[in-house]
Write an enzyme that holds these catalytic residues in place. Structure first.
Site, PDB file in Angstrom:
ATOM      1  N   CYS A   1       0.866  -1.180   0.000  1.00 56.38           N
ATOM      2  CA  CYS A   1       0.000   0.000   0.000  1.00 56.38           C
ATOM      3  C   CYS A   1       0.899   1.225   0.000  1.00 56.38           C
ATOM      4  O   CYS A   1       1.721   1.398   0.912  1.00 56.38           O
ATOM      5  CB  CYS A   1      -0.879  -0.023   1.253  1.00 56.38           C
ATOM      6  SG  CYS A   1      -1.876   1.463   1.510  1.00 56.38           S
TER       7      CYS A   1
ATOM      8  N   CYS B   1      -0.670   3.887  -6.483  1.00 58.46           N
ATOM      9  CA  CYS B   1      -1.558   3.168  -5.565  1.00 58.46           C
ATOM     10  C   CYS B   1      -1.621   1.726  -6.054  1.00 58.46           C
ATOM     11  O   CYS B   1      -1.774   1.493  -7.258  1.00 58.46           O
ATOM     12  CB  CYS B   1      -2.952   3.801  -5.572  1.00 58.46           C
ATOM     13  SG  CYS B   1      -4.201   2.854  -4.651  1.00 58.46           S
TER      14      CYS B   1
ATOM     15  N   HIS C   1      -3.853  -0.374  -5.935  1.00 59.75           N
ATOM     16  CA  HIS C   1      -5.126  -0.734  -6.581  1.00 59.75           C
ATOM     17  C   HIS C   1      -5.082  -0.448  -8.090  1.00 59.75           C
ATOM     18  O   HIS C   1      -5.749  -1.122  -8.877  1.00 59.75           O
ATOM     19  CB  HIS C   1      -6.282   0.086  -5.985  1.00 59.75           C
ATOM     20  CG  HIS C   1      -6.783  -0.382  -4.655  1.00 59.75           C
ATOM     21  ND1 HIS C   1      -6.047  -0.269  -3.499  1.00 59.75           N
ATOM     22  CD2 HIS C   1      -7.961  -0.966  -4.293  1.00 59.75           C
ATOM     23  CE1 HIS C   1      -6.754  -0.747  -2.482  1.00 59.75           C
ATOM     24  NE2 HIS C   1      -7.921  -1.173  -2.943  1.00 59.75           N
TER      25      HIS C   1
END
Length: 263
Positions: free
Chosen positions: A74, A184, A186
């Protein structure tokens, strides 16, 4: 035997599974335990103190499960909490941060884009890295507001995602960037959609492969690589619904186990 202990990985949700995929590709026989803290996603809007407290909770959970190394998959948790985590725990801790350096070294237009969370872009570590590597380079920082919640729902190409992402990449195209840095974990799941939106000369960089190599190097340097070549145990735990993880990791459905747990 410590070599058989798992690599522990955590993220503010399902996105860090993109990092897990790179680690598993490079180290296919390693046991892994992944924590998706989706209940608290996204970390990007939280204070440094909140992010650090959540990161500590995740690290302690992974240590209690017997992990031999921890990967903070993260960007927001790395840029806000990694120093404290390393100062607190003796276990090796690998972080992830936006790949600004390779983009800055390779750009010919002298203009690069960074798509990241507010928590990453406002962190001291991000600014220190950016200042070191982007002298004489224009860096356009865009907060990917709303992207993480959509990815957490498995919405990678719906109209809402398309409209949101178009809004973020348009100013980058207008600024003549030739490298887009995904800040990020994601966001790698958006690469197929980004490729459709961006001119072909714009290169997309994320940190997954570099994190996997760093993990391999660190384990090798302390002689903790798994020696066995039997099928590994690949465990995923989420404190929210399991659907998004199962969707993102559908190619691995025969190998992995995904469970909902409170943590």
């Amino acid at each position: 035997m410590k070599n058989n202990a798992a690599i522990g990985i955590f993220d503010s949700g399902v996105g860090g599974s993109s990092i897990w995929q790179e680690i598993h590709k490079l180290l296919p026989f390693e046991n892994t335990i992944y924590l998706a803290d989706s209940k608290n996603a996204p970390y990007g809007h939280k204070s440094k103190e909140e992010i650090t407290a959540l990161s500590v909770k995740n690290v302690e959970r992974l240590i209690s499960l017997g992990c031999k190394i921890i990967v903070v998959a993260c960007n927001t948790a790395t840029t806000n909490a990694i120093s404290q985590l390393r100062a607190t725990y003796s276990i090796p801790i690998i972080g992830i941060e936006p790949a600004i350096k390779p983009a800055a070294l390779k750009t010919t237009s002298k203009s690069i884009g960074i798509l990241a969370t507010k928590g990453t872009l406002s962190s001291l570590l991000f600014h220190k890295t950016a200042m070191e590597h982007t002298k004489d380079i224009k860096m356009l920082e865009i907060v990917g507001e709303g992207l993480v919640p959509l990815i957490e729902k498995g919405n990678l190409e719906g109209p809402e995602m398309v409209n949101l992402l178009q809004k973020y990449v348009t100013p980058m195209i207008e600024a003549d960037i030739d490298y887009l840095v995904l800040g990020c974990s994601h966001y790698p799941y958006l690469i197929p959609l980004l490729r459709k939106m961006l001119p072909p000369h714009i290169q997309i960089i994320d940190s997954g492969e570099a994190v996997a190599r760093h993990t391999q190097y660190t384990l090798a340097s302390i002689d903790l690589l798994r020696k066995e070549t039997s099928p590994p145990k690949l465990q995923f735990f989420t404190n929210n619904t399991t659907e998004a993880l199962e969707f993102l990791l559908q190619d691995y459905s025969e190998e992995i186990s995904v469970e909902k747990k409170d943590f």
